[in-house]
Design a protein around this motif. Structure first.
Motif, PDB file in Angstrom:
ATOM      1  N   ALA A 102      30.132  46.221  46.720  1.00 36.53           N
ATOM      2  CA  ALA A 102      31.327  45.627  46.109  1.00 36.53           C
ATOM      3  C   ALA A 102      32.228  45.073  47.202  1.00 36.53           C
ATOM      4  N   THR A 103      32.943  44.022  46.851  1.00 37.06           N
ATOM      5  CA  THR A 103      33.901  43.423  47.790  1.00 37.06           C
ATOM      6  C   THR A 103      35.232  43.245  47.070  1.00 37.06           C
ATOM      7  N   ARG A 104      36.311  43.223  47.827  1.00 38.09           N
ATOM      8  CA  ARG A 104      37.604  42.942  47.206  1.00 38.09           C
ATOM      9  C   ARG A 104      37.820  41.432  47.102  1.00 38.09           C
ATOM     10  N   GLY A 105      38.627  41.042  46.146  1.00 38.65           N
ATOM     11  CA  GLY A 105      38.996  39.631  45.991  1.00 38.65           C
ATOM     12  C   GLY A 105      40.335  39.372  46.673  1.00 38.65           C
ATOM     13  N   LEU A 106      40.869  38.197  46.446  1.00 39.94           N
ATOM     14  CA  LEU A 106      42.108  37.831  47.139  1.00 39.94           C
ATOM     15  C   LEU A 106      42.881  36.796  46.317  1.00 39.94           C
ATOM     16  N   VAL A 107      44.193  36.967  46.243  1.00 42.33           N
ATOM     17  CA  VAL A 107      45.060  35.890  45.760  1.00 42.33           C
ATOM     18  C   VAL A 107      46.138  35.689  46.816  1.00 42.33           C
ATOM     19  N   PHE A 164      52.383  35.807  51.073  1.00 47.71           N
ATOM     20  CA  PHE A 164      51.820  37.148  50.896  1.00 47.71           C
ATOM     21  C   PHE A 164      50.502  37.063  50.154  1.00 47.71           C
ATOM     22  N   THR A 165      49.671  38.074  50.362  1.00 48.07           N
ATOM     23  CA  THR A 165      48.352  38.096  49.728  1.00 48.07           C
ATOM     24  C   THR A 165      48.143  39.425  49.019  1.00 48.07           C
ATOM     25  N   ILE A 166      47.476  39.349  47.902  1.00 48.67           N
ATOM     26  CA  ILE A 166      47.058  40.565  47.198  1.00 48.67           C
ATOM     27  C   ILE A 166      45.534  40.636  47.286  1.00 48.67           C
ATOM     28  N   ARG A 167      45.044  41.704  47.859  1.00 47.48           N
ATOM     29  CA  ARG A 167      43.588  41.962  47.831  1.00 47.48           C
ATOM     30  C   ARG A 167      43.291  42.616  46.494  1.00 47.48           C
ATOM     31  N   LEU A 168      42.344  42.051  45.761  1.00 46.40           N
ATOM     32  CA  LEU A 168      42.033  42.570  44.433  1.00 46.40           C
ATOM     33  C   LEU A 168      40.925  43.599  44.516  1.00 46.40           C
ATOM     34  N   ALA A 169      41.075  44.663  43.744  1.00 45.36           N
ATOM     35  CA  ALA A 169      40.014  45.670  43.693  1.00 45.36           C
ATOM     36  C   ALA A 169      38.813  45.096  42.940  1.00 45.36           C
ATOM     37  N   PRO A 170      37.597  45.571  43.265  1.00 40.60           N
ATOM     38  CA  PRO A 170      36.428  45.181  42.471  1.00 40.60           C
ATOM     39  C   PRO A 170      36.714  45.396  40.985  1.00 40.60           C
ATOM     40  N   GLY A 171      36.344  44.418  40.174  1.00 41.72           N
ATOM     41  CA  GLY A 171      36.587  44.501  38.732  1.00 41.72           C
ATOM     42  C   GLY A 171      37.798  43.696  38.277  1.00 41.72           C
ATOM     43  N   GLN A 172      38.737  43.423  39.175  1.00 39.99           N
ATOM     44  CA  GLN A 172      39.959  42.720  38.764  1.00 39.99           C
ATOM     45  C   GLN A 172      39.756  41.210  38.676  1.00 39.99           C
ATOM     46  N   ASP A 173      40.612  40.580  37.857  1.00 39.21           N
ATOM     47  CA  ASP A 173      40.515  39.137  37.635  1.00 39.21           C
ATOM     48  C   ASP A 173      41.664  38.427  38.352  1.00 39.21           C
ATOM     49  N   ALA A 223      43.179  35.512  38.044  1.00 42.59           N
ATOM     50  CA  ALA A 223      44.204  34.839  37.235  1.00 42.59           C
ATOM     51  C   ALA A 223      45.125  35.866  36.571  1.00 42.59           C
ATOM     52  N   THR A 224      44.560  36.957  36.082  1.00 46.71           N
ATOM     53  CA  THR A 224      45.361  37.997  35.427  1.00 46.71           C
ATOM     54  C   THR A 224      46.352  38.614  36.406  1.00 46.71           C
ATOM     55  N   ILE A 225      45.868  38.901  37.598  1.00 41.80           N
ATOM     56  CA  ILE A 225      46.735  39.568  38.580  1.00 41.80           C
ATOM     57  C   ILE A 225      47.787  38.585  39.113  1.00 41.80           C
ATOM     58  N   ALA A 226      47.394  37.335  39.277  1.00 38.27           N
ATOM     59  CA  ALA A 226      48.376  36.335  39.733  1.00 38.27           C
ATOM     60  C   ALA A 226      49.504  36.207  38.713  1.00 38.27           C
ATOM     61  N   ALA A 227      49.159  36.186  37.425  1.00 41.80           N
ATOM     62  CA  ALA A 227      50.175  36.074  36.371  1.00 41.80           C
ATOM     63  C   ALA A 227      51.062  37.317  36.342  1.00 41.80           C
ATOM     64  N   ALA A 228      50.453  38.483  36.522  1.00 46.19           N
ATOM     65  CA  ALA A 228      51.235  39.733  36.508  1.00 46.19           C
ATOM     66  C   ALA A 228      52.199  39.771  37.693  1.00 46.19           C
ATOM     67  N   THR A 248      69.591  32.785  38.547  1.00 43.28           N
ATOM     68  CA  THR A 248      70.314  31.661  39.151  1.00 43.28           C
ATOM     69  C   THR A 248      69.686  31.172  40.452  1.00 43.28           C
ATOM     70  N   ALA A 249      68.818  31.981  41.048  1.00 40.73           N
ATOM     71  CA  ALA A 249      68.154  31.546  42.288  1.00 40.73           C
ATOM     72  C   ALA A 249      66.995  30.635  41.928  1.00 40.73           C
ATOM     73  N   ARG A 250      66.753  29.642  42.798  1.00 38.93           N
ATOM     74  CA  ARG A 250      65.560  28.822  42.570  1.00 38.93           C
ATOM     75  C   ARG A 250      64.393  29.460  43.322  1.00 38.93           C
ATOM     76  N   VAL A 251      63.441  29.972  42.553  1.00 35.48           N
ATOM     77  CA  VAL A 251      62.305  30.674  43.155  1.00 35.48           C
ATOM     78  C   VAL A 251      61.022  29.933  42.787  1.00 35.48           C
ATOM     79  N   ASP A 252      60.341  29.404  43.791  1.00 40.77           N
ATOM     80  CA  ASP A 252      59.053  28.729  43.553  1.00 40.77           C
ATOM     81  C   ASP A 252      57.941  29.630  44.049  1.00 40.77           C
ATOM     82  N   LEU A 253      57.003  29.885  43.168  1.00 42.28           N
ATOM     83  CA  LEU A 253      55.874  30.727  43.550  1.00 42.28           C
ATOM     84  C   LEU A 253      54.594  29.934  43.308  1.00 42.28           C
ATOM     85  N   GLU A 254      53.848  29.738  44.367  1.00 43.85           N
ATOM     86  CA  GLU A 254      52.626  28.947  44.252  1.00 43.85           C
ATOM     87  C   GLU A 254      51.423  29.811  44.649  1.00 43.85           C
TER      88      GLU A 254
END
Ligand SMILES: [Zn+2]
Length: 440
Positions: free
Chosen positions: A182-187, A310-319, A321-326, A338-344
């Motif tokens: 198994a390998t971890r994913g990344l967002v 910043f990066t999130i390493r995803l555990a095996p099994g995770q999706d 798109a789901t984690i990015a949305a969360a 009131t702050a302008r926050v852009d998240l890409e």
């Protein structure tokens, strides 16, 4: 060692197939041709296939026996890391040198030397009329620069395969082989915050105007670990360690030892004991860089612009798109409207996970035990390797293993592989081919 093997290995190693350096583009191609020609000499067919900027080598070495035999995909990469800094090499990087029981050269462990052993084992069996599986060769020359051609090829290849073998890894302990299942994913995220037109005087406005760095801190805190674990919303979908993976931990160095060797400070009091759970079966978040204000100067500015990656390493099994949305939801909830926050989301790669109970893994373990005398441990890889999820999606169970050691200086000067491990890798590969014939 057999003189023919030595000559072949020396010739392959001597091609400076550095994918990161445009000056070596022709050399990467020459390495591809070397692999192609080796497959042809073995009685197979192979060609260079251009999908992106660099060539893949795609080929087939048919089983000797007529009739239906299972197909086993072989993956390896023929590009290498740049050898710099050259002055730290004791011998020239592209000259195969044997010294004190080790082969030294760039690519001997990662991955040309190991790829050679897979091909050599195929050739020896084929010449003996004893190759019991069809081998499909799929190699790339852009692994070290994160190329995607091989992943696209696997996704698009409708022929599929019964199993895949990758020798591009290593062993944590010298005589204890490991299968990475198994390998971890990344967002990867880019976060930008703006709270005003221009920076302000903190004496005139401080306490009344919103500071962008503060908003950035709130945003990052919302997705950071608390007591060692990420917020529950970011932990959805994890595949916990199997009994076999948990059993492997008995034979691996303690988490405390690994962290100490790296000179790391444990994240929290439980991090040493939970090292493998944390890096194999949990997602993790790391801030990779922050920009804001003028930290190099004495000043009193109220800052209106700040950014972070910043990066999130995803555990095996995770999706992904789901984690990015969360993650986005957690951040939006944490920052002032009131702050302008852009998240890409800048990049993402799925995690990969294979069942430890698949017949391929079981047959592979028996084969390795016959070849090396030791049954391999089933382990996970904390890093991200896009070929794993691509193979998993295609339903191709994969044996990811190898013979590099922690002392092999992979990606460093004086890269090396033990001489005895070349023999061991060739016999492990031929036992694998024999064993996997049972899949038919
Ligand atoms: Zn590699």
């Amino acid at each position: 060692m057999n003189q023919i093997w030595l000559d072949e290995l020396r010739e392959f190693i001597a091609i400076p197939s550095v994918s990161a350096d445009p000056a070596h583009l022709d050399d990467v191609r020459r390495a591809a041709e070397w692999v192609r020609d080796f497959v042809k000499r073995t009685g197979g067919e192979a060609e260079l296939l251009r999908r992106g900027e660099r060539d893949l080598v795609i080929g087939d070495i048919p089983a000797n026996a007529n009739g239906a035999a299972p197909t086993v995909l072989l993956y390896g990469h023929f590009d290498v890391q740049p050898p710099a800094p050259l002055e730290l090499w004791e011998t020239p990087p592209f000259e195969l040198v044997e010294r004190d029981g080790w082969f030294y050269a760039r690519g001997i462990a990662d991955d040309k030397g190991q790829l050679y052993t897979l091909l050599k084992a195929a050739q020896l069996l084929r010449e003996d009329g004893a190759l019991p599986v069809n081998l499909r060769i799929a190699c790339d020359g852009e692994e070290e620069i994160g190329g995607h051609s091989i992943v696209d090829f696997i996704r698009d290849d409708d022929r599929g395969a019964d199993a895949c073998i990758i020798f591009d890894g290593g062993m944590t302990r010298p005589e204890q082989p490991e299968f990475g299942i198994a390998t971890r994913g990344l967002v990867g995220f880019h976060l930008k915050v703006r709270t005003g037109e221009r920076d302000m005087h903190s004496g005139y406005y401080g306490g009344a105007a919103l500071n962008a760095i503060h908003v950035l801190m709130q945003a990052l805190s919302a997705v950071a670990a608390r007591d060692g674990l990420l917020p529950d919303e970011l932990r959805i979908g994890r595949t916990p360690l199997s009994a076999a993976e948990t059993a492997s931990l008995e034979n691996l160095p303690a988490g405390a030892e690994i962290l100490h060797e790296a000179g790391a400070t444990p994240l929290d009091p439980k991090a040493e004991d939970e090292f493998y759970d944390r890096t194999w079966a949990e997602p993790s978040m790391d801030v990779n860089g922050i920009h804001g204000g003028k930290p190099g100067l004495v000043n009193t500015t109220l800052v209106v612009e700040a950014e972070a990656r910043f990066t999130i390493r995803l555990a095996p099994g995770q999706d992904p798109a789901t984690i990015a949305a969360a993650a986005e939801k957690l951040i939006r909830q944490a920052v002032p409207e009131t702050a302008r926050v852009d998240l890409e989301v800048e990049n993402s790669a799925a995690p990969g996970v294979f069942s430890p109970d698949s017949p391929v893994i079981k047959l592979g373990m028996e084969a390795f035990e016959r070849a090396t005398g030791v049954p391999p441990l089933l382990v996970r890889v904390g890093g991200t390797l896009p070929i794993y999820p691509a193979l998993a999606e295609k339903g191709i169970p994969t044996i990811g293993t190898g013979f590099a050691l922690r002392e092999s200086n992979v990606h460093s000067p004086n890269e090396r592989l033990r001489v005895e491990d070349v023999d061991r890798a060739v016999s492990a590969a031929s036992e694998l081919y024999r064993s996997l014939a049972a899949l038919g």
